[in-house]
Write an enzyme that holds these catalytic residues in place. Structure first.
Site, PDB file in Angstrom:
ATOM      1  N   SER A  45     -26.469  19.753  75.724  1.00 17.12           N
ATOM      2  CA  SER A  45     -26.022  18.471  76.281  1.00 17.12           C
ATOM      3  C   SER A  45     -25.220  17.584  75.349  1.00 17.12           C
ATOM      4  CB  SER A  45     -27.210  17.676  76.798  1.00 17.12           C
ATOM      5  OG  SER A  45     -27.574  18.164  78.050  1.00 17.12           O
ATOM      6  N   LYS A  70     -26.721   6.711  74.907  1.00 13.89           N
ATOM      7  CA  LYS A  70     -27.101   7.419  76.142  1.00 13.89           C
ATOM      8  C   LYS A  70     -28.342   6.767  76.752  1.00 13.89           C
ATOM      9  CE  LYS A  70     -28.201  12.178  77.684  1.00 13.89           C
ATOM     10  NZ  LYS A  70     -28.419  13.580  77.251  1.00 13.89           N
ATOM     11  N   SER A  73     -25.564  17.142  79.674  1.00  8.82           N
ATOM     12  CA  SER A  73     -25.962  15.946  80.377  1.00  8.82           C
ATOM     13  C   SER A  73     -25.420  14.654  79.744  1.00  8.82           C
ATOM     14  CB  SER A  73     -27.487  15.854  80.426  1.00  8.82           C
ATOM     15  OG  SER A  73     -28.019  15.668  79.126  1.00  8.82           O
TER      16      SER A  73
HETATM   17  N1  GLN Z   1     -27.439  21.846  80.885  1.00  5.56           N
HETATM   18  C1  GLN Z   1     -28.748  22.173  80.401  1.00  5.56           C
HETATM   19  C2  GLN Z   1     -29.751  21.795  81.451  1.00  5.56           C
HETATM   20  O1  GLN Z   1     -29.353  21.456  82.499  1.00  5.56           O
HETATM   21  C3  GLN Z   1     -29.016  21.463  79.111  1.00  5.56           C
HETATM   22  C4  GLN Z   1     -29.273  20.036  79.282  1.00  5.56           C
HETATM   23  C5  GLN Z   1     -29.542  19.324  77.995  1.00  5.56           C
HETATM   24  O2  GLN Z   1     -29.205  19.828  76.921  1.00  5.56           O
HETATM   25  N2  GLN Z   1     -30.198  18.184  78.098  1.00  5.56           N
HETATM   26  O3  GLN Z   1     -30.929  21.825  81.248  1.00  5.56           O
END
Ligand code: GLN
Length: 484
Positions: A176, A77, A152
């Protein structure tokens, strides 16, 4: 095809000299060339560098070396530092920044012999649930390209699901890893806070962030967790807890284990097909000899609100470093203040700006006590709910997400709807416990993967892996291929 193999299958074939690391890496590169125009899991990748690492692995194999990931292509990532590779966090603000060092997990993967390659797409600075917040364009779900891969870490999930790599790494602040794993039909593991060093992971919310693997089966998740875990003097929040042999937990025998089903998770927005798949999985666990009991996590309702105060507060502080002076892109100004605001105005996307504004607000004097301090107290209540439940059960079982993958564009205009798609994953990070998503079925029309979430107590990854592995052995969901 070699790119479809799991880590354990590939390392067995490499050890028997039936195939070479170069061939396996080339197979992944060929698959990227074939499908990534459509999927766009990768922001960039460097085939020559990947092949050079593969050749070095082949030489090591010829010399008799044995390492857990020797010759295995693993994609990364775009939030983890890999020496001499671009590091953008899918943002424009880092410009053409190249990382001068390896994250601790990358050092560990390389020491274990992996071919570390590629920069996987994500929501900008890991803020989002669909990968639509990337400054580098959409990633598409390999099961249905009109849909999002989740986020994400959407690129990490899509690349594994589309067999563009053998496994990948992502990060999980509120879901995420688990949510995109569920949307793309792979195994995703968010380890306990402190299990894995965060050194070299660009910080979003430092008290919530954790690195973890995306894999094609549970055994591979155990392998990667074992390689990556352990205390690190460069991350004071990593915990000096011994690293067990996670593979040894995969006995297939879960007789007598106790699973908790939280009554608060059967909410209105839960899709009937997701509910049916989770019910069937619970039934399967009972057949396998586990006992399932109803439990209560009474503060569940406050998790999303609490998360969006704490995560944004920490993000506003962490992202202050992107000022146009130290890193990446710069837009000149007449004075430093103008330089900062022009750089940040042009460099950050709308969701990142929304979070910085929200986080700055909840930390501002006058509101700090009402929002931030309050949220910290509720966070403790949420953690206590879990610790109490774990006095009674070995793991908690829930859907990973309320629905299967949604369409691109469906929620991008409504941040609150987007935030609610993490309703089942967010508490785990607030509580600092571990969580895993494993495929547990498909919706019918269209055919989309459904994920089952298992939550475990701090440093209880062995129980999660044991349960998920026994379930996986008894089902065939993880063998289905996107588009196949
Ligand atoms: N979807 C969540 C957010 O937008 C979690 C994102 C993540 O785990 N990095 O913050």
């Amino acid at each position: 095809m070699l790119n479809q193999l799991t880590i354990s299958e590939l390392t067995a074939q490499l050890a028997r000299r039936e195939v070479s690391a170069r061939e396996a890496t080339q197979a992944c590169l060929d698959q990227i060339a074939r499908v990534d125009g459509k999927i766009h899991a990768f922001i960039s990748h460097d085939p020559a560098d990947a092949l050079a690492q593969a050749e070095a692995a082949d030489q090591a194999i010829a010399g008799g070396a044995i390492k857990p990931l020797l010759g295995v292509p693993i994609a990364i990532k775009d939030v983890l530092a890999v020496k001499n590779q671009p590091l953008n966090c899918a943002s424009k603000i880092l410009g053409n920044y190249i990382s001068p060092y390896d994250a601790t997990v990358i050092e560990k993967l390389k020491a274990a012999g992996a071919v570390v390659f590629g920069r996987l797409n994500m929501d900008e600075f890991a803020m989002g649930s669909s990968t639509e917040n990337s400054a580098f364009g959409l990633t598409r779900n390999p099961w249905d390209t009109s849909r999002v891969p989740g986020g994400s870490s959407g690129g990490s999930a899509a690349a594994v699901a589309a067999d563009e790599c053998i496994a990948s790494l992502g990060s999980d602040t509120g879901g995420s890893i688990r949510q995109p794993a569920a949307f793309c039909g792979c195994v995703g593991l968010k380890p306990t806070y402190g299990r894995i060093s965060r050194y070299g992971l660009v910080a979003f919310a430092s008290s919530l962030d954790q690195i973890g693997p995306f894999t094609k089966d549970v055994r591979d998740a155990a392998t990667l967790l074992g390689v990556m875990s352990g205390a690190d003097p460069r991350d004071s929040t990593s915990v000096p807890q011994p690293v067990p042999d996670y593979a040894a937990a995969l006995t297939g025998n879960i007789r007598g284990m106790k699973l908790g089903l939280p009554k608060e998770y059967l909410i209105g927005g839960l899709d009937p097909e997701v509910k049916a798949a989770v019910d069937a999985a619970v039934e399967k666990f009972t057949e396998l000899g586990a006992e399932v009991v109803e439990i209560s996590l009474p503060h569940t309702d406050y998790a999303v609100a609490t998360y969006y105060i704490i995560a944004t507060a920490e993000a506003s502080a962490n992202l202050a470093r992107f000022d146009g002076i130290r890193y990446g892109a710069r837009v000149e100004g007449a004075d430093p203040i103008e330089l900062y605001s022009k750089t940040r105005g042009a460099g950050f996307g709308p969701e990142v700006k929304r979070r910085i504004i929200l986080g700055t607000y909840v930390l501002s004097s006058g509101y700090h006590d009402a929002y931030y301090l309050h949220a910290q107290k509720v966070r403790t209540l949420i953690r206590n709910d879990f610790l109490k439940a774990f006095e009674q059960v070995d793991a908690i079982v829930t859907p990973t997400t309320p629905t299967a993958a949604f369409k691109a564009g469906e929620k991008s205009g409504d941040p609150l709807q987007m935030y609610l798609s993490d309703i089942f994953t967010i508490s785990c990070n607030l509580a600092g416990i571990c969580g895993l998503s494993v495929p547990c079925g498909f919706t019918k029309n269209p055919k989309l993967p459904i994920g089952l979430q298992l939550l475990g107590q701090p440093f209880g990854e062995e129980s999660l892996l044991k349960l998920a592995h026994a379930y996986e052995q008894a089902t065939a969901w993880h063998r289905e291929k996107a588009g196949g």
